[in-house]
Design a protein around this motif. Structure first.
Motif: not given
Length: 319
Positions: A246-247, A266-268, A283-287, A289-294
Motif C-alpha cells: 500500500f505504501g 478515504s479508507l479512514k 474510484m480510479l485510485q481505488k481501481m 490500487f487493486l490492479l497494482c497490489f499483486p
C-alpha cells in the motif's frame, strides 16, 4: 526550507538537509539528518496546534472502527499473523505490554495462543475507547511513564509503528529497559528510511506521514543503538504485506496527484479531506490500487531480501 532542528533522539543539532515535504494540511517541513546519531528528523518540530489537528478523530477513525469494511477485516488478519509470530516468545502466564495498543485487537489475538496477562497503553481517543471494550486488557490511557510498572515486569514489550511518533524516544527506551525482564523480548516496527521507497519518493513517501512521524532511523544505526542498550538482535523482517505494498501504491499516487494520501485518508473515512475531490477520480485510485497490489507484493518480496523494505520489524532480546 528548514535546514536544522534539535535531534529528538540525542539532542544534538541536526543540520544535514535531505529534502522538503508537505503534510495533508498544507504545512511545509523538511527532513534533516543528525550528524551524531544519524536520525532523520522532521523540521521544524510541529506546533501543539498542528499535532492536535493531525491527531483528531479522523486519524483514529470517526466510525466504529478505524478503517472501513473489508479493510478492517484485513487488518485483523494481519494482527493475527503478527500475534502468531510473537506468541512463541511468551512463556505460560507471561506478561505482555503493547505500547500504542490501538483498538486492543492485537492483544486479543495473542491471547488466543496461550494464557497470558495483557497490558496496553493508548492515548485518549477513539482507539482507547475501542481497547476498553476488552476486559481482558489492563489498559492505561495516556503515555508510558517511569512509575507505571515495577522493574522487570514484562516478558514481551511491543511497539508497532509507535516509535516514530514519540517526542521523547530515548526516554521511552530508558523506561522500557527498566521494565522488561532479563532475556525478555522487545518487538518494534517502524518505517525504514533507508528503503527503496523512501529513496525513490522522498517527500511524497506515504510513511513519512507528516507531522505525526517525527523521526526515523536506518536499520544499521538503530541496531547499534539497541546493542549499546544491552539488546541482541534475534530477528529482522523487511517484508510486510500489511504495510509495504500500500505504501508503494499511495506514494506513486502522491507523485501524480497534488493532494497527498487521498486513498489512505478515504479508507479512514476522512470525508472533510476528500471534499472537492472527484468521486470518479477517487474510484480510479481505488481501481489502480487493486490492479497494482499483486505487483507491489512482488516488489516488496524482492526488496525485503535486500533489507530495502519500506518498513521493518525487529525482535530484540534483553541480555
Amino acid at each position: 526550507m528548514i535546514k536544522s532542528t534539535t535531534c529528538l533522539y540525542c539532542k544534538a543539532e541536526a543540520t544535514n538537509f535531505q529534502y522538503e515535504l508537505t503534510d495533508i494540511f498544507g504545512d511545509n517541513y523538511s527532513i534533516v539528518k543528525c550528524p551524531v546519531c544519524n536520525a532523520h528528523n522532521l523540521a521544524p518540530f510541529p506546533s501543539e496546534a498542528q499535532l492536535s489537528k493531525a491527531y483528531d478523530e479522523t486519524y483514529y477513525g470517526a466510525k466504529e472502527e478505524k478503517f472501513e469494511g473489508i479493510f478492517e477485516k484485513a487488518m485483523d488478519y494481519f494482527r493475527f499473523l503478527r500475534a502468531k509470530k510473537i506468541a512463541k516468545y511468551m512463556p505460560s502466564n507471561g506478561k505482555i505490554l503493547d505500547i500504542g495498543c490501538g483498538n486492543g485487537r492485537f492483544l486479543m489475538s495473542i491471547n488466543k495462543a496461550g494464557n497470558f496477562n495483557l497490558f496496553g497503553i493508548e492515548l485518549a481517543g477513539n482507539s482507547a475507547k475501542r481497547a476498553a471494550r476488552h476486559s481482558e486488557i489492563n489498559l492505561k490511557v495516556g503515555r508510558l511513564q517511569k512509575d507505571n510498572f515495577e522493574s522487570e515486569t514484562f516478558d514481551v514489550i511491543t511497539l508497532f509503528h509507535v516509535f516514530e511518533h514519540l517526542d521523547n524516544p530515548s526516554e521511552i527506551l530508558d523506561i522500557i529497559d527498566g521494565i522488561i525482564k532479563k532475556n525478555g523480548h522487545l518487538v518494534m516496527s517502524f518505517p525504514n528510511i533507508g528503503s527503496n521507497q523512501s529513496k525513490r519518493y522522498k517527500g511524497n513517501w506515504l510513511h513519512l506521514d507528516p507531522p505525526r512521524h517525527l523521526f526515523f532511523f536506518e536499520n544499521t544505526d538503530f541496531i547499534k543503538i539497541m546493542e549499546s542498550r544491552g539488546y541482541e538482535l534475534v530477528k529482522e523482517d523487511y517484508f510486510s504485506t500489511e504495510q509495504n505494498p500500500f505504501g508503494l501504491i499511495q506514494s506513486q499516487l502522491n507523485n501524480w496527484v497534488k493532494k497527498r494520501d487521498l486513498l489512505f485518508e478515504s479508507l479512514k473515512g476522512n470525508s472533510d479531506y476528500l471534499k472537492g475531490y472527484s468521486k470518479f477520480k477517487l474510484m480510479l485510485q481505488k481501481m489502480f490500487f487493486l490492479l497494482c497490489f499483486p505487483y507491489a507484493i512482488c516488489i516488496d518480496f524482492f526488496e525485503s531480501k535486500c533489507k530495502e523494505g519500506a518498513t521493518v520489524l525487529y525482535i530484540l532480546k534483553k541480555k
